[in-house]
Design an enzyme around this catalytic site. Structure first.
Site, PDB file in Angstrom:
ATOM      1  N   GLY A  53       0.073  -1.446  -0.115  1.00  7.72           N
ATOM      2  CA  GLY A  53       0.138  -0.126  -0.163  1.00  7.72           C
ATOM      3  C   GLY A  53       0.681   0.927   0.230  1.00  7.72           C
ATOM      4  O   GLY A  53       1.915   1.289   0.139  1.00  7.72           O
ATOM      5  N   CYS A  54       0.689   2.711   0.092  1.00 12.12           N
ATOM      6  CA  CYS A  54       0.875   3.608   0.342  1.00 12.12           C
ATOM      7  C   CYS A  54       2.603   3.381   1.242  1.00 12.12           C
ATOM      8  O   CYS A  54       2.472   2.749   2.295  1.00 12.12           O
ATOM      9  CB  CYS A  54      -0.203   4.604   0.719  1.00 12.12           C
ATOM     10  N   PHE A  55       3.212   4.238   0.756  1.00 14.95           N
ATOM     11  CA  PHE A  55       4.986   3.757   1.733  1.00 14.95           C
ATOM     12  C   PHE A  55       4.586   4.893   2.512  1.00 14.95           C
ATOM     13  O   PHE A  55       5.798   4.687   3.572  1.00 14.95           O
ATOM     14  CB  PHE A  55       5.603   4.074   0.377  1.00 14.95           C
ATOM     15  N   TRP A  56       3.409   5.995   2.378  1.00 17.68           N
ATOM     16  CA  TRP A  56       4.354   6.769   3.751  1.00 17.68           C
ATOM     17  C   TRP A  56       3.599   6.010   5.833  1.00 17.68           C
ATOM     18  O   TRP A  56       4.710   6.310   5.866  1.00 17.68           O
ATOM     19  CB  TRP A  56       2.798   7.523   3.196  1.00 17.68           C
TER      20      TRP A  56
END
Length: 219
Positions: A53-56
């Site tokens: 998913g989102c790497f943040w």
């Protein structure tokens, strides 16, 4: 629609406090057993690369693990020529949003990092999506850096599936591919943008859940 736009459209009119309260109660770590096998603990720093998913949020979780020296957001699975956010967002590059974790194996093992990955960093049963983000760039994938890591990852997936710790089958793929760092504005996004609606709703509860479930290795 980009995730930043989704965040602002979906949460318009809600206060930061309301977002925090609403999401924190829903986020929790899945209780899973430790891996039965692990990679050798060497005397030098090692690298792990995972996507989910989102790497943040992935970056934020692993930055809080004791023994982790650095976490870099980036892209893995495609070519250098297409390793940019604009191109990856087309979902036609083969890249996944990923994080490169440099860690000290004398402090934290590869199998422990995978336990965090499967338990709280993402949902390994979601195919080509995580939360509000969909597409193959948000897939669940592990990019082993050597044969030992590959063996540990494959065995752990089988172990968790056999234990039925999730309501659905794990869809995490074991892949190969080079890692490319993302643009500077994506690095340390969680720390630099604490009030971004996406961070508040999706990632802060995830980090909080990690700290609760993995207190002995959290910092």
């Amino acid at each position: 629609m980009t995730r930043s736009l989704i965040a602002f459209v979906g949460f318009a009119g809600l206060s930061i406090a309301a977002l925090s309260a609403g999401s924190a109660s829903a986020e929790r770590a899945v209780v899973i057993p430790a891996a039965k096998i692990d990679a050798p603990r060497t005397g030098t720093l090692q690298t792990a690369i995972v996507a989910g998913g989102c790497f943040w949020g992935m970056e934020a979780v692993f930055e809080h693990v004791k023994g982790v020296k650095s976490v870099t957001s980036g892209y893995a699975g495609g070519t250098a020529a297409t390793a940019t956010y604009d191109q990856v967002s087309t979902e036609a590059t083969g890249h996944a949003e990923a994080v490169k974790i440099v860690y000290d194996p004398s402090v934290v093992s590869y199998a422990t990092l995978l336990r965090v990955y499967f338990s709280v960093a993402h949902d390994p049963t979601q195919l080509n999506r995580q939360g509000p983000d969909s597409g193959p760039s948000y897939r669940s994938a592990i990019f082993p850096q050597n044969a030992q890591q590959r063996a540990v990852a494959a065995a752990y997936i089988a172990q968790l599936d056999n234990a039925h710790v999730y309501p659905s089958k794990i869809v995490t793929r074991i892949e190969q591919g080079q890692f490319f760092a993302a643009e500077d504005y994506h690095q340390n996004f969680f720390d630099r943008n604490p009030y971004h609606p996406y961070i508040v709703h999706w990632d802060k509860p995830k980090v909080a859940a990690f700290k609760t479930a993995f207190a002995p290795i959290a910092r």
